[in-house]
Design an enzyme around this catalytic site. Sequence first.
Site, PDB file in Angstrom:
ATOM      1  N   ASP A  69     -20.738 -89.255 -21.943  1.00 25.88           N
ATOM      2  CA  ASP A  69     -20.631 -88.233 -22.973  1.00 25.88           C
ATOM      3  C   ASP A  69     -22.038 -88.068 -23.569  1.00 25.88           C
ATOM      4  OD1 ASP A  69     -19.654 -86.748 -25.305  1.00 25.88           O
ATOM      5  OD2 ASP A  69     -19.963 -88.642 -26.388  1.00 25.88           O
ATOM      6  N   ASP A  96     -23.105 -86.379 -27.191  1.00 26.11           N
ATOM      7  CA  ASP A  96     -23.206 -86.649 -28.636  1.00 26.11           C
ATOM      8  C   ASP A  96     -22.612 -88.001 -28.992  1.00 26.11           C
ATOM      9  OD1 ASP A  96     -24.318 -84.250 -29.967  1.00 26.11           O
ATOM     10  OD2 ASP A  96     -22.641 -83.261 -28.971  1.00 26.11           O
TER      11      ASP A  96
HETATM   12  O1  M1P Z   1     -20.205 -82.718 -27.997  1.00 24.09           O
HETATM   13  C1  M1P Z   1     -19.284 -82.734 -29.056  1.00 24.09           C
HETATM   14  C2  M1P Z   1     -19.230 -81.382 -29.770  1.00 24.09           C
HETATM   15  O2  M1P Z   1     -20.528 -81.035 -30.234  1.00 24.09           O
HETATM   16  C3  M1P Z   1     -20.574 -79.882 -31.002  1.00 24.09           C
HETATM   17  O3  M1P Z   1     -19.751 -80.060 -32.140  1.00 24.09           O
HETATM   18  P1  M1P Z   1     -20.265 -79.839 -33.661  1.00 24.09           P
HETATM   19  O4  M1P Z   1     -21.213 -78.709 -33.643  1.00 24.09           O
HETATM   20  O5  M1P Z   1     -18.990 -79.606 -34.398  1.00 24.09           O
HETATM   21  O6  M1P Z   1     -20.926 -81.146 -34.068  1.00 24.09           O
HETATM   22  C4  M1P Z   1     -20.045 -78.660 -30.280  1.00 24.09           C
HETATM   23  O7  M1P Z   1     -20.983 -78.222 -29.321  1.00 24.09           O
HETATM   24  C5  M1P Z   1     -18.720 -78.968 -29.621  1.00 24.09           C
HETATM   25  O8  M1P Z   1     -18.407 -77.930 -28.718  1.00 24.09           O
HETATM   26  C6  M1P Z   1     -18.748 -80.264 -28.860  1.00 24.09           C
HETATM   27  O9  M1P Z   1     -17.469 -80.578 -28.354  1.00 24.09           O
END
Ligand code: M1P
Length: 254
Positions: A19, A21
């Site tokens: 993953d 983030d």
């Molecule tokens: O990768 C996790 C999420 O990252 C972003 O979420 P947010 O902007 O709410 O922090 C988005 O790009 C979301 O699509 C993605 O799932």
Amino acid sequence: MTSADWTDREFPNTICLFDVDGTLTPARGFISDEMRQTLEDLRKKCVVGFVGGSDLPKQKEQLGAEALSMFDFCFSENGLTAFRQGVKLPENSFIQHLGESRYAALVNFCLRYIADLEIPQKRGTFVEFRQGMVNISPIGRNCSREERNNYEVYDLQHGVRQKFVEALEKEFPDYGLKYSIGGQISFDVFPIGWDKTYCLRHLEGEGFTTIHFFGDKAFKGGNDWEIYNDESVTGHSIKNPDETRAELKKLFDI
Ligand code: M1P
């Protein structure tokens, strides 16, 4: 395609999928030099890929402009946009799947719902249309980093996104959609089954006998849950990029 393509790796039948983030980078943050080095070392051992909910432009911001060449497989929007060794694989389309009129009803409902929301701040880009999904944000995607962090705390306290998702489920029970709260300020909407397990179809025929997956949202309701629990996958639940590196050290001695 078979594992013959990966004979330069010590373990050509093994792939590590990450993953983005919270796993390779801080949430919507940038990859560290240490993580870059770890991935480079890992690529000598096995095949390496990422699978994230975001679209490719955002992932390039986070992982670097050269993201497509740093990984053997790049899966954006859960694999709806996919690359193997920098070459694009077949795409699928959210709008084709749902149809224009049903999509319009969904967006209209979301914009009305957001208009009626009493939250401390609203910015812009409340609906982001993507290849394989639509991303909905009550505050709006073009808020600043500080506004984003504040919103996340507010949302945790008030369950704004959770209530929004419940309203959508009630309004569109027959749409076959999944609503996934994966980040800080938004949630993703895509057809059921187009979660991160979607990317696994691109690996069929590659001859992998072990598929490791690393994610920070491997809990029920989190957007790593389905792939973490897939029977073809060995899941690793980590809390942050440092834990990802520690787990790789244990597994591959790098
Ligand atoms: O990768 C996790 C999420 O990252 C972003 O979420 P947010 O902007 O709410 O922090 C988005 O790009 C979301 O699509 C993605 O799932």
